[in-house]
Enzyme design. Structure first.
Site, PDB file in Angstrom:
ATOM      1  N   LYS A  43       0.841  -1.205   0.000  1.00 27.88           N
ATOM      2  CA  LYS A  43       0.000   0.000   0.000  1.00 27.88           C
ATOM      3  C   LYS A  43       0.880   1.262   0.000  1.00 27.88           C
ATOM      4  CE  LYS A  43      -1.724   1.783   3.993  1.00 27.88           C
ATOM      5  NZ  LYS A  43      -1.451   3.218   4.141  1.00 27.88           N
ATOM      6  N   ASN A  44       1.853   1.286   0.901  1.00 26.78           N
ATOM      7  CA  ASN A  44       2.639   2.515   1.032  1.00 26.78           C
ATOM      8  C   ASN A  44       3.583   2.743  -0.144  1.00 26.78           C
ATOM      9  OD1 ASN A  44       1.347   3.001   3.392  1.00 26.78           O
ATOM     10  ND2 ASN A  44       3.066   2.521   4.740  1.00 26.78           N
ATOM     11  N   ARG A  82      -4.452  10.829   4.273  1.00 24.62           N
ATOM     12  CA  ARG A  82      -3.357  11.785   4.420  1.00 24.62           C
ATOM     13  C   ARG A  82      -2.396  11.734   3.217  1.00 24.62           C
ATOM     14  NH1 ARG A  82      -2.805  14.518   8.588  1.00 24.62           N
ATOM     15  NH2 ARG A  82      -0.675  14.931   7.955  1.00 24.62           N
ATOM     16  N   CYS A 140      -4.437  13.274  13.019  1.00 27.16           N
ATOM     17  CA  CYS A 140      -5.228  12.044  13.053  1.00 27.16           C
ATOM     18  C   CYS A 140      -4.898  11.321  14.342  1.00 27.16           C
ATOM     19  CB  CYS A 140      -4.943  11.177  11.830  1.00 27.16           C
ATOM     20  SG  CYS A 140      -3.269  10.591  11.773  1.00 27.16           S
ATOM     21  N   ARG A 199       0.968  14.996  12.678  1.00 29.02           N
ATOM     22  CA  ARG A 199       1.440  14.751  11.313  1.00 29.02           C
ATOM     23  C   ARG A 199       1.480  16.013  10.447  1.00 29.02           C
ATOM     24  NH1 ARG A 199      -0.956   8.926   9.541  1.00 29.02           N
ATOM     25  NH2 ARG A 199       0.905   8.837   8.287  1.00 29.02           N
ATOM     26  N   PRO A 200       2.319  16.972  10.823  1.00 25.08           N
ATOM     27  CA  PRO A 200       2.446  18.188  10.020  1.00 25.08           C
ATOM     28  C   PRO A 200       3.134  17.903   8.680  1.00 25.08           C
ATOM     29  CG  PRO A 200       4.113  18.158  11.739  1.00 25.08           C
ATOM     30  CD  PRO A 200       3.252  16.935  11.953  1.00 25.08           C
ATOM     31  N   ILE A 201       3.123  18.909   7.775  1.00 22.43           N
ATOM     32  CA  ILE A 201       3.803  18.714   6.473  1.00 22.43           C
ATOM     33  C   ILE A 201       4.885  19.782   6.272  1.00 22.43           C
ATOM     34  CG2 ILE A 201       1.926  17.500   5.288  1.00 22.43           C
ATOM     35  CD1 ILE A 201       1.365  20.322   3.935  1.00 22.43           C
ATOM     36  N   ASP A 202       5.385  20.323   7.403  1.00 23.34           N
ATOM     37  CA  ASP A 202       6.381  21.394   7.314  1.00 23.34           C
ATOM     38  C   ASP A 202       7.626  20.983   6.521  1.00 23.34           C
ATOM     39  OD1 ASP A 202       6.587  19.669   9.615  1.00 23.34           O
ATOM     40  OD2 ASP A 202       8.280  20.891  10.270  1.00 23.34           O
ATOM     41  N   LEU A 203       8.037  19.725   6.629  1.00 21.63           N
ATOM     42  CA  LEU A 203       9.255  19.307   5.926  1.00 21.63           C
ATOM     43  C   LEU A 203       9.040  19.267   4.412  1.00 21.63           C
ATOM     44  CD1 LEU A 203      10.344  16.452   8.363  1.00 21.63           C
ATOM     45  CD2 LEU A 203      11.224  18.791   8.264  1.00 21.63           C
ATOM     46  N   ASP A 213       4.714   0.947  12.192  1.00 23.73           N
ATOM     47  CA  ASP A 213       3.463   0.293  11.784  1.00 23.73           C
ATOM     48  C   ASP A 213       3.315  -1.118  12.355  1.00 23.73           C
ATOM     49  OD1 ASP A 213       2.730   2.533  10.425  1.00 23.73           O
ATOM     50  OD2 ASP A 213       3.097   1.743   8.424  1.00 23.73           O
ATOM     51  N   ARG A 269      -8.527  -0.330   4.955  1.00 26.69           N
ATOM     52  CA  ARG A 269      -7.721   0.678   4.252  1.00 26.69           C
ATOM     53  C   ARG A 269      -6.372   0.111   3.843  1.00 26.69           C
ATOM     54  NH1 ARG A 269      -7.389   6.453   7.000  1.00 26.69           N
ATOM     55  NH2 ARG A 269      -5.906   6.551   5.290  1.00 26.69           N
TER      56      ARG A 269
HETATM   57  C1  UD1 Z   1       4.429   6.913   6.097  1.00 27.62           C
HETATM   58  C2  UD1 Z   1       3.527   5.703   5.988  1.00 27.62           C
HETATM   59  C3  UD1 Z   1       3.018   5.285   7.366  1.00 27.62           C
HETATM   60  C4  UD1 Z   1       4.183   5.075   8.322  1.00 27.62           C
HETATM   61  C5  UD1 Z   1       5.109   6.295   8.325  1.00 27.62           C
HETATM   62  C6  UD1 Z   1       6.361   6.086   9.158  1.00 27.62           C
HETATM   63  C7  UD1 Z   1       2.557   6.012   3.788  1.00 27.62           C
HETATM   64  C8  UD1 Z   1       1.357   6.292   2.974  1.00 27.62           C
HETATM   65  N1  UD1 Z   1       2.412   6.045   5.130  1.00 27.62           N
HETATM   66  O1  UD1 Z   1       3.633   7.977   6.609  1.00 27.62           O
HETATM   67  O2  UD1 Z   1       2.298   4.049   7.213  1.00 27.62           O
HETATM   68  O3  UD1 Z   1       3.675   4.880   9.634  1.00 27.62           O
HETATM   69  O4  UD1 Z   1       5.520   6.617   6.981  1.00 27.62           O
HETATM   70  O5  UD1 Z   1       7.046   4.968   8.732  1.00 27.62           O
HETATM   71  O6  UD1 Z   1       3.613   5.715   3.258  1.00 27.62           O
HETATM   72  N2  UD1 Z   1       6.711  14.780  10.194  1.00 27.62           N
HETATM   73  C9  UD1 Z   1       6.891  16.128  10.470  1.00 27.62           C
HETATM   74  N3  UD1 Z   1       6.852  17.019   9.427  1.00 27.62           N
HETATM   75  C10 UD1 Z   1       6.653  16.621   8.141  1.00 27.62           C
HETATM   76  C11 UD1 Z   1       6.479  15.239   7.865  1.00 27.62           C
HETATM   77  C12 UD1 Z   1       6.520  14.347   8.910  1.00 27.62           C
HETATM   78  O7  UD1 Z   1       7.062  16.509  11.621  1.00 27.62           O
HETATM   79  O8  UD1 Z   1       6.632  17.478   7.254  1.00 27.62           O
HETATM   80  C13 UD1 Z   1       6.724  13.816  11.311  1.00 27.62           C
HETATM   81  C14 UD1 Z   1       5.371  13.112  11.468  1.00 27.62           C
HETATM   82  O9  UD1 Z   1       4.457  13.887  12.222  1.00 27.62           O
HETATM   83  C15 UD1 Z   1       5.765  11.843  12.170  1.00 27.62           C
HETATM   84  C16 UD1 Z   1       7.152  11.551  11.568  1.00 27.62           C
HETATM   85  O10 UD1 Z   1       7.617  12.766  11.000  1.00 27.62           O
HETATM   86  O11 UD1 Z   1       5.887  12.050  13.551  1.00 27.62           O
HETATM   87  C17 UD1 Z   1       7.130  10.477  10.489  1.00 27.62           C
HETATM   88  O12 UD1 Z   1       6.254  10.850   9.452  1.00 27.62           O
HETATM   89  P1  UD1 Z   1       6.463  10.409   7.934  1.00 27.62           P
HETATM   90  O13 UD1 Z   1       7.702   9.598   7.817  1.00 27.62           O
HETATM   91  O14 UD1 Z   1       6.324  11.614   7.074  1.00 27.62           O
HETATM   92  O15 UD1 Z   1       5.210   9.466   7.721  1.00 27.62           O
HETATM   93  P2  UD1 Z   1       4.184   9.485   6.526  1.00 27.62           P
HETATM   94  O16 UD1 Z   1       4.894   9.675   5.235  1.00 27.62           O
HETATM   95  O17 UD1 Z   1       3.032  10.361   6.865  1.00 27.62           O
END
Ligand code: UD1
Length: 423
Positions: free
Chosen positions: A22-23, A94, A118, A123-127, A311, A403
């Protein structure tokens, strides 16, 4: 509301074929937007999240055909008619954010509704946004009709050096799918190293991109002018693999997992062996044998790949309730991924926790109860606990499980699990 009724039916035995990841498939589908030509993606699992991504791509202008019998999705986006993901679709998944990079690369514009936090964390997207800005993208956040959006625009994407403060999987993917069409060279340092990143790089390179270093902490991307269509087989799902490995262990059974990549689940294999289970690694299969074994507890800490995957943290915690001794689980990736503990406690688990650390006192007799799946993997953890519990377990909110696990009930039943789906 749909639910599963789970009963202990003794050790699970048999074989299961692992589905495509899925991922891995979600970013590949988003990346198909980088070309007007057709992309064919095989081994695509028939899952709700994949359906949502199909809808997002159709709204953008993609001609998307998903044949669930043959597990092939074909996407051809000759023209972009909508540069974003709207609130209805973005709030359902997301990973909708993953279309932002390809849209910026192909059209220079994207408007994405922010799904917000969630159950497992903010789960911010700042990065993601910081990386886009480094490539020359201008970003505005706006609030409209009760929803938050991010709007982005760029004339010409410029290759650059990006350092990620955390090796975010989603940010690495979004920045890769932007940089492939940027002018010049982009390096992403402290990049995520997950197998899904490598699969994305392979897919992009088949489309004509120049991506090197995926699977290490430094990815180097040389931008090209255009990309073309391709065909690709998605890698097997390592989290599904791990969940069924744990199903064998928690029922003290023996399951052979076909189409599984042993190198992708090394941390779980190591932990299961520490517990006393036998794990045999073959070329494209893994066998977990816990028959007649007395398993002992162990400690684990979740980390970005190649560390123990977040996960599989909740399914592993279910196992630790049944093992001899006391085990510790530390969650470092998400700040709120212990929602399943309250549900496991309803089943008789003794788990003490604060902040990100949980201590599980093992050797407890689990008993069936009515419990709720709070997220996808927590749902799987509760089903596993139900397979080892006395009496009947009712798992509610199973749409979360659907899902991310293809044919979950059928696969579990095929190795002897007593699990029933109730609409
Ligand atoms: C992906 C996986 C999810 C898995 C996760 C970690 C998919 C669709 N989902 O989620 O199943 O649990 O990787 O292995 O592939 N973060 C920030 N800022 C950002 C982005 C992330 O602070 O801009 C933080 C998140 O809040 C979290 C951590 O980084 O605490 C890891 O997130 P990330 O690796 O981005 O996970 P996803 O890509 O959302």
């Amino acid at each position: 509301m749909s639910k599963y009724i789970v009963r202990n039916n003794g050790p699970l035995k048999g074989q299961i074929n692992i589905s495509g990841s899925k991922n891995a498939v979600l970013p590949l589908m988003a990346a198909s937007l980088l070309t007007s030509e057709k992309c064919e993606i095989y081994d695509t699992p028939a899952l709700r999240d994949v359906d949502v991504m199909c809808s997002i791509l159709r709204r953008i202008g993609g001609n998307v055909q998903f044949d669930k019998e043959s597990n092939c999705v074909e996407i051809e986006t000759q023209e972009i008619i909508y540069n974003g993901a709207d609130t209805e679709l973005a709030s359902r998944m997301r990973a909708s954010i993953l279309v932002m990079g390809p849209l910026l690369a192909r059209t220079g514009r994207a408007t994405i509704a922010l799904p917000g936090g969630c159950a497992i964390g903010a789960r911010p997207i700042d990065l993601h946004l910081k990386g886009f800005e480094a490539m020359g993208v201008k970003i505005w956040e706006k609030h409209q009709d009760g929803f938050d959006y991010v709007e982005a625009e760029v004339d010409k994407l410029k290759g650059c050096d990006i350092y990620l403060d955390f090796p975010s999987v989603g940010a690495t993917e979004n920045l890769m799918t932007t940089a492939v069409l940027a002018e010049g060279i982009t390096t992403i340092q402290n990049a995520a190293e997950e197998p899904e990143i490598v699969d994305l790089a392979n897919f992009l390179n088949k489309m004509g991109a120049r991506v090197k270093g995926a699977g290490t902490d430094t990815i180097r991307i040389e931008g090209v002018k255009t990309l073309h269509g391709t065909r690709h087989n998605v890698i097997p799902d390592r989290i599904e693999t791990g969940t069924f490995m744990l199903a064998a262990a928690i029922t003290r059974g023996s399951i052979r997992l076909n189409n599984a990549v042993a190198s992708h689940v090394k941390p779980l294999t190591a932990k299961l062996r520490e517990c006393g289970a036998e794990v045999v690694e073959e070329d494209d299969a893994i066998i977990v044998n816990a028959e007649g074994k007395k398993l002992v507890s162990t400690n684990l800490k979740t980390l970005p790949y190649p560390g123990f995957p977040t996960d599989l943290q909740s399914p592993f915690m279910s196992l630790l309730i049944t093992t001899e001794g006391r085990g510790t689980v530390i969650e470092t990736v998400f700040e709120n991924r212990f929602m399943h503990i309250a549900e496991l406690q309803k089943m008789g688990a003794q788990i003490d926790y604060s902040d990100r650390k949980a201590v599980i006192t093992g050797n407890k007799n689990l008993r069936g109860a009515a419990v709720k799946a709070t997220d996808l993997r927590a749902g799987a953890a509760l089903v596993l606990a139900g397979l080892a519990a006395e009496g009947t377990t009712q798992v509610e909110q199973v749409y979360y499980i659907e899902r991310g696990y293809e044919n979950f009930v059928e696969k579990m039943s095929s190795v002897g699990a007593d699990i029933e789906y109730i609409e």
